[in-house]
Motif scaffolding. Sequence first.
Motif, PDB file in Angstrom:
ATOM      1  N   PHE A 200       0.675  -1.338  -0.055  1.00 26.58           N
ATOM      2  CA  PHE A 200      -0.006  -0.199   0.123  1.00 26.58           C
ATOM      3  C   PHE A 200       0.925   1.655  -0.093  1.00 26.58           C
ATOM      4  O   PHE A 200      -0.187   2.235  -0.087  1.00 26.58           O
ATOM      5  N   GLY A 201       2.303   1.007  -0.117  1.00 21.67           N
ATOM      6  CA  GLY A 201       3.150   2.431  -0.284  1.00 21.67           C
ATOM      7  C   GLY A 201       3.919   2.890   1.043  1.00 21.67           C
ATOM      8  O   GLY A 201       3.141   2.381   2.047  1.00 21.67           O
ATOM      9  N   PRO A 202       4.692   3.686   0.707  1.00 19.71           N
ATOM     10  CA  PRO A 202       4.915   4.398   2.103  1.00 19.71           C
ATOM     11  C   PRO A 202       4.265   4.792   3.241  1.00 19.71           C
ATOM     12  O   PRO A 202       3.105   5.669   3.011  1.00 19.71           O
ATOM     13  N   VAL A 203       4.929   5.509   4.050  1.00 20.57           N
ATOM     14  CA  VAL A 203       3.408   5.873   5.684  1.00 20.57           C
ATOM     15  C   VAL A 203       3.972   7.548   5.830  1.00 20.57           C
ATOM     16  O   VAL A 203       4.954   8.098   4.898  1.00 20.57           O
ATOM     17  N   GLU A 204       2.750   7.783   5.481  1.00 19.87           N
ATOM     18  CA  GLU A 204       2.531   9.396   5.660  1.00 19.87           C
ATOM     19  C   GLU A 204       2.060   9.700   7.003  1.00 19.87           C
ATOM     20  O   GLU A 204       2.437  11.082   7.494  1.00 19.87           O
ATOM     21  N   GLU A 205       2.004   9.134   8.020  1.00 19.93           N
ATOM     22  CA  GLU A 205       1.543   9.134   8.830  1.00 19.93           C
ATOM     23  C   GLU A 205       1.531   8.219   9.943  1.00 19.93           C
ATOM     24  O   GLU A 205       0.688   7.318   9.572  1.00 19.93           O
ATOM     25  N   ASN A 206       2.185   8.628  11.382  1.00 20.35           N
ATOM     26  CA  ASN A 206       2.338   7.105  12.182  1.00 20.35           C
ATOM     27  C   ASN A 206       1.467   8.007  13.815  1.00 20.35           C
ATOM     28  O   ASN A 206       3.409   8.749  14.568  1.00 20.35           O
ATOM     29  N   ILE A 207       1.042   7.317  13.953  1.00 16.62           N
ATOM     30  CA  ILE A 207       0.567   7.616  15.668  1.00 16.62           C
ATOM     31  C   ILE A 207       0.397   5.898  16.283  1.00 16.62           C
ATOM     32  O   ILE A 207       0.482   4.907  15.508  1.00 16.62           O
ATOM     33  N   VAL A 208       0.783   6.364  17.591  1.00 14.09           N
ATOM     34  CA  VAL A 208       0.615   5.370  18.584  1.00 14.09           C
ATOM     35  C   VAL A 208      -0.271   5.617  19.495  1.00 14.09           C
ATOM     36  O   VAL A 208      -0.309   6.745  20.155  1.00 14.09           O
ATOM     37  N   HIS A 209      -1.291   4.902  19.573  1.00 12.73           N
ATOM     38  CA  HIS A 209      -2.376   4.397  20.714  1.00 12.73           C
ATOM     39  C   HIS A 209      -1.611   4.291  22.267  1.00 12.73           C
ATOM     40  O   HIS A 209      -1.933   4.400  23.154  1.00 12.73           O
ATOM     41  N   ILE A 210      -1.513   2.895  22.350  1.00 11.19           N
ATOM     42  CA  ILE A 210      -1.032   2.693  23.080  1.00 11.19           C
ATOM     43  C   ILE A 210      -0.021   2.054  22.979  1.00 11.19           C
ATOM     44  O   ILE A 210       0.966   1.518  21.939  1.00 11.19           O
ATOM     45  N   LYS A 211       0.860   1.866  24.155  1.00  9.04           N
ATOM     46  CA  LYS A 211       1.988   1.395  24.360  1.00  9.04           C
ATOM     47  C   LYS A 211       2.462   0.705  25.327  1.00  9.04           C
ATOM     48  O   LYS A 211       2.962   1.757  26.706  1.00  9.04           O
ATOM     49  N   GLN A 212       2.688  -0.358  26.066  1.00  9.45           N
ATOM     50  CA  GLN A 212       2.788  -1.217  26.890  1.00  9.45           C
ATOM     51  C   GLN A 212       3.330  -2.265  26.864  1.00  9.45           C
ATOM     52  O   GLN A 212       3.887  -2.793  25.839  1.00  9.45           O
TER      53      GLN A 212
END
Length: 320
Positions: A200-212
Amino acid sequence: MKNFALIGAAGYIAPRHMKAIKETGNTLVAALDKYDGIGIMDSHFPDAHFFTEFERFDRFIDKFHRDSDQRIEYIAIASPNYLHDSHIRFALKSGAHAICEKPLVLNPHNIDQLKVIEEETGKKVYTILQLRLHDSIIALKEKIAKELTENPNKVYDIDLTYLTSRGRWYFMSWKGDVAKSGGIASNIGVHFFDMLSWIFGPVEENIVHIKQPDTNAGYLKLKNARVRWFLSVNYDYIPDEIKATGSRTYRNITVDNDTFEFSEGFTDLHTISYKHILEGYGFGLDDARHSIEIVSAIRKLEPIGLNGTYHPFCEKVGNA
């Protein structure tokens, strides 16, 4: 027949490398692991030399071509993630090509440095990106490519859910140490991120909601996809209907609400990967870059909680 060595012979994935070496008609000359209970080697290469100390393994690799007029042509690497970079360097400087498990390295700058060593040594780094060789995933890529030819601006909605239960041992091992494993996203998710960015192609936005420690979740905007993703080793988050079957793993990908099924067909992917490498078509440093950039960024991002576009399984964590 090519001569192979293996670094990391006692882990979960090592037998797949042994099997691939054997099934491609090659031989394992030497193996290294600090753990010495490697009975699985008897099923594949009982005559292989075995070492528990890197220094003695290093000396053997160096002496082998002097004493036998042969070379170790490939060194397979299935060691803990944080050692991959060092072991790849060792392979190249020993005059061998490197075949390394995922994640290839933990950070993109490691790729840049390895490219320099490739140039210096004339040897190649290959990585195992086995999902790119899965028949169902190849078919999906071809389907999406055709649709994007007709409508280049189409953006797909994707949910990636992967739960693979791990016991308490996991968090006492190197896998539970973010500095050594790269965290959940790197350890169990990197090949999914590779597959998605490949299609689907390269990243344009990267968000993390949970990091445990046991769960990562977030949102990726790719060129042609919006991806809600959820990765965990916590058994509690597996759907009840899956638990009822006795399974401790749940893997699901939906593309525009249609479930994409690829549960089968994993058995021989390492052997297929080795065949591609030996034929000169293996995946190299540049192929691995996008997924390494994604997981490296996830490691550094601060989680924003249940805000914005998040995976529905995130509410399981919020209620835990």
